[in-house]
Design a protein around this motif. Structure first.
Motif, mmCIF file in Angstrom:
data_model
loop_
_atom_site.group_PDB
_atom_site.id
_atom_site.type_symbol
_atom_site.label_atom_id
_atom_site.label_comp_id
_atom_site.label_asym_id
_atom_site.label_seq_id
_atom_site.Cartn_x
_atom_site.Cartn_y
_atom_site.Cartn_z
ATOM 1 N N ARG A 107 2.853 -2.574 12.584
ATOM 2 C CA ARG A 107 3.852 -3.317 11.728
ATOM 3 C C ARG A 107 4.064 -4.429 12.090
ATOM 4 O O ARG A 107 4.397 -4.787 13.350
ATOM 5 N N ARG A 108 4.109 -5.516 11.230
ATOM 6 C CA ARG A 108 4.310 -7.054 11.517
ATOM 7 C C ARG A 108 3.371 -7.459 12.717
ATOM 8 O O ARG A 108 3.879 -7.872 13.580
ATOM 9 N N GLY B 108 15.291 -1.685 7.373
ATOM 10 C CA GLY B 108 14.234 -2.386 7.423
ATOM 11 C C GLY B 108 13.664 -2.613 8.744
ATOM 12 O O GLY B 108 12.988 -3.679 9.182
ATOM 13 N N GLY C 293 -3.042 -2.022 7.868
ATOM 14 C CA GLY C 293 -2.161 -2.066 6.664
ATOM 15 C C GLY C 293 -1.402 -0.865 6.274
ATOM 16 O O GLY C 293 -0.951 -0.756 5.431
ATOM 17 N N ILE D 130 0.650 1.380 7.602
ATOM 18 C CA ILE D 130 1.984 1.703 7.585
ATOM 19 C C ILE D 130 2.904 1.134 6.413
ATOM 20 O O ILE D 130 3.772 1.613 5.914
ATOM 21 N N GLU D 131 2.601 -0.002 6.083
ATOM 22 C CA GLU D 131 3.139 -0.733 5.169
ATOM 23 C C GLU D 131 3.038 -0.340 3.702
ATOM 24 O O GLU D 131 3.977 0.045 3.170
ATOM 25 N N ARG D 132 1.666 0.223 3.633
ATOM 26 C CA ARG D 132 1.412 0.746 2.450
ATOM 27 C C ARG D 132 2.038 2.223 2.316
ATOM 28 O O ARG D 132 2.623 2.676 1.210
ATOM 29 N N SER D 133 2.232 2.933 3.421
ATOM 30 C CA SER D 133 2.808 4.175 3.346
ATOM 31 C C SER D 133 4.495 4.201 3.519
ATOM 32 O O SER D 133 4.878 5.534 3.173
ATOM 33 N N LEU D 134 4.976 3.200 3.881
ATOM 34 C CA LEU D 134 6.545 3.291 4.187
ATOM 35 C C LEU D 134 7.275 3.809 2.859
ATOM 36 O O LEU D 134 8.275 4.705 3.091
ATOM 37 N N GLU E 280 9.935 -14.750 -0.974
ATOM 38 C CA GLU E 280 10.425 -13.552 -0.477
ATOM 39 C C GLU E 280 11.579 -12.927 -1.267
ATOM 40 O O GLU E 280 12.548 -13.841 -1.538
ATOM 41 N N SER F 124 13.257 -11.198 5.431
ATOM 42 C CA SER F 124 12.102 -10.837 6.228
ATOM 43 C C SER F 124 12.038 -11.158 7.437
ATOM 44 O O SER F 124 13.052 -11.605 8.258
#
Length: 723
Positions: free
Chosen positions: A255-256, A371, A463, A465-469, A710, A714
């Motif tokens: 993540r990030r 977040g 990527g 994790i970001e897609r799955s969140l 944004e 962020s």
């Protein structure tokens, strides 16, 4: 914390165990879980250990574990863990013969290694050439390319201005691209840019982060590979020139740009590719005369798993080194020390055998429901897992205060199994047994991530994790309300505490002259949400009504011989959970999930009603004029001034906490009032600015005050964990 040695059913090395102590006294120039981990190996080898600490870490676990400890200075890293003179003075005062830098801080600092040598100390790390070449990403990338190691297309020249980088992005790199600080690693300051219009602002942020983290704002650009896999190779090298690799680690779950879960070996590579990527890593290490333990990082396309590209070499121990230790049976810290003392490698490449599978999960002080913003607090209750194949590297202890000064990683939970499926199952069980109350953690998120079908099948990329969140089902997120038994248990706990007095007026049972009335408890479960629980006393016991729903029978009772553990029976269903109170705050945990509930006083409830906030903070979808800090931290930049006309989505200021920058945006159009300045410390949910609703003509806005692209606050890594 369990032993750092491999667990009883994990493999052990066939190499003979040397008996000679490589050093008499070693100073550990670090903090947190890595300092604890190094000290435990020093103790196992019979080596005297010296810890160093800042004022913020006076009561830290690594201080109590060491044989001696020396104060460095105030909490700020530059005044303590980055203070070379103070560390050298501590080494001289305690008679240390060597310094182990761990990871992060000064671990890859050429000046520190040189200062150690000048002071007659052994730096437990590579030589100056390796630090100089690989410590600069631009130089390192160009160097290994000359040695035949494949590299990612990009633009890496020193001394480039922002304008030159913008031009190079258009002419030589293309989009999407990745900005990377040349002088550091671990995802600190890395930013993805998808379009040309975003690059200029991103370069400003990246330079500020790089300068603050490494004292060097040099940047490079790399082509961003779609759905890449992050695979790294562990190498060991001695002073005679022998270099071996210990297999690879899959580090694609991020993540990030911060690693979250790592494993060894990678489920992607076949034996032939493993041998090729391992030899490429050894070739990179040989090219700089490397000695000690190091890691060469590659990107591998999921669509072409036999192709790999060099990213960087980390000239130190990695956070995720335990998974390699568990599949090889080697203690990497021990061999760092022995190689630094002049010993030869314990085995040849042909003798390296990988047995079973190991997976590591990083436990962070962060709040997934907010977040993943950093969390702070005191550890009120702690339970760490044990069992076959389980290892925990941790710096946690009850009473420890988690501040926002340092990295948010608290611990690592690692599981070994005969195969990947067994390792995954053991890790999930271990995370379920992990209890940290008093500070928010990501443990439930880790468990849900392990159950993701793609993760279970080994279909990984950076990527994922970001897609799955959105589909993970994290409790506390929008659409995932707090389970009723959490709020009921909290209310019953408060009810029992209130009933500890004597006489009818002290009992919260609704007794009055007239019809019985329930005792009501209002609990804040988030910044905008409350839950009301009514507790009624009847002839058959207690019943509860949550948010004015129909009452149901309920009971809360402590579990014998398990302090802080309670059984909550709600409408015939029994739930066992952990519960601890800290004044009006109650912390509850169950199966890796934890929640903080605040008992709202009558005055607070009245104030909310008068303010018209209601239980959900106003009408759904209505933007609030207050801009609140989403976590405790330090204001590092104020982008606009009081009196400016702004529009929704515009960036107002930036707050840093736990090495992450967070951009605070306006939720509504209007006239801005800013209440803080750069350098100010802010509290969680503190109002830092406000926007008075007035009509804003967008034509009056200057180009500099155009709204951010944004839509929500962020975060940008500043000094994340040094992966």
């Amino acid at each position: 914390m369990t032993s750092n040695a491999p667990t009883s059913n994990a493999p052990t090395s066939n190499a003979p165990t040397p008996r000679r102590k490589p050093f008499e006294t070693v100073l550990v120039a670090n903090r947190g879980e890595i300092a604890c981990r190094i000290i435990r190996t020093l103790r196992a080898l019979g080596i005297r250990s010296v810890a160093v600490y800042s004022d913020a870490d006076r009561d830290a676990l690594h201080v109590s574990l060491a044989d001696a400890a020396v104060r460095l200075g105030p909490a700020a890293p530059h005044a303590s863990y980055l203070n070379i003179d103070a560390i050298l003075a501590a080494a001289a005062a305690t008679g240390a013969g060597a310094v182990h830098p761990g990871y992060g801080f000064l671990s890859e600092n050429e000046a520190f290694a040189r200062a150690c040598a000048d002071a007659g100390l052994v730096f437990v790390g590579p030589g100056l050439t390796a630090l100089a070449v690989m410590g600069d990403k631009i130089r390192g990338k160009n160097h290994v390319a000359g040695s035949g190691v494949p590299v990612i297309p990009g633009f890496s020249r020193p001394g480039q201005s922002d304008a030159q980088l913008v031009a190079a992005a258009a002419a030589e790199v293309g989009y999407p691209l990745l900005i990377k600080p040349s002088a550091g690693g671990g995802g600190k300051g890395m930013l993805r840019v998808d379009a040309a219009g975003e690059l200029a602002d991103a370069l400003v942020t990246a330079r500020r982060v790089a300068q603050g983290s490494f004292g060097d704002d040099t940047l490079l650009l790399e082509r961003y590979l779609d759905r890449p896999r992050h695979i790294e190779v562990q190498v060991l090298a001695d002073a005679s020139g022998a270099v071996i690799h210990l297999g690879e680690r899959e580090c694609s779950l991020q993540r990030r740009h911060q690693k979250v879960i790592e494993e060894a070996p990678s489920p992607l590579l076949d034996p032939a590719t493993r041998a090729r990527i391992g030899e490429a890593a050894c070739r990179a290490a040989r090219s700089v005369g490397y000695t000690g333990a190091g890691t060469v990082e590659f990107l591998v396309s999921d669509m072409a798993p036999d192709e790999f590209f060099f990213m960087e070499m980390n000239t130190r121990l990695q956070v995720e080194h335990p998974v390699t230790e568990l599949v090889t049976g080697l203690d990497l810290v021990e061999w760092q020390l022995r190689i630094a003392a002049g010993e030869s490698l314990p085995l040849t490449q042909a003798e390296v055998v990988l047995t079973g599978h190991a997976i590591e999960a990083r436990v962070y002080a962060e709040n997934p429901a907010r977040g993943f913003l950093p969390s702070q607090g005191a550890v009120l209750s702690l339970s760490e897992p044990v069992g076959d194949g389980i290892r925990v590297d941790s710096s946690l202890r009850p009473g420890l205060t988690i501040s926002g000064v340092y990295d948010p990683m608290l611990a690592k939970v690692i599981a070994w199994g005969a195969d990947r499926a067994e390792a995954l199952a053991r890790l999930d069980r271990a995370l379920a047994d992990t209890v940290v109350l008093g500070v928010h953690t990501n443990v439930e998120f880790l468990r849900l991530l392990l159950r993701n079908p793609d993760v279970a099948a080994g279909r990984l990329d950076t990527g994922l994790i970001e897609r799955s969140l959105p589909g993970l089902g994290l409790r506390g997120m929008p659409g995932q309300p707090l389970p009723d038994h959490f709020s009921v248990a909290a209310a019953l706990f408060l009810h029992a505490a209130a009933g500890s007095g004597t006489g009818p007026w002290a009992q919260p049972n609704g007794w009055r002259l007239g019809p019985a009335r329930p005792a009501r408890y209002s609990l804040r479960v988030s910044a905008t949400e409350t839950v009301d629980v009514a507790v009624l006393t009847g002839p058959d016991g207690l019943s509860v009504a949550v948010d004015d729903r129909m009452p149901v029978p309920a009971r809360l009772s402590p579990v014998a011989d398990h302090s802080g553990t309670f059984a909550c029976e709600l409408d015939g269903r029994l739930e066992v959970l952990q519960l601890v109170s800290d004044g009006p705050r109650l912390w509850l945990g169950q199966n890796g999930f934890s929640a903080e509930l605040v008992h709202r006083s009558r005055a607070e409830r009245l104030a909310d009603r008068l303010a018209g906030r209601g239980r959900a903070g106003g009408e759904a979808g209505t933007a609030r004029p207050e801009v609140r800090s989403p976590m405790p931290g330090t204001v590092v930049a104020v982008h606009l001034a009081t009196g400016d006309l702004i529009v929704a989505g515009q960036r107002i200021l930036t707050v840093e906490a736990m090495k992450m920058e967070h951009h605070l945006l306006a939720e509504t159009d209007g006239l801005l009032t800013v209440g803080v300045r750069p350098g100010d410390l802010v509290r969680l949910d503190q109002i830092v600015a406000s926007v008075d609703a007035v009509a804003v003509a967008t034509t009056t806005l200057t180009e500099a005050s155009a709204p951010d692209t944004e839509a929500t606050p962020s975060a940008t890594p500043v000094k994340g964990d040094p992966t």
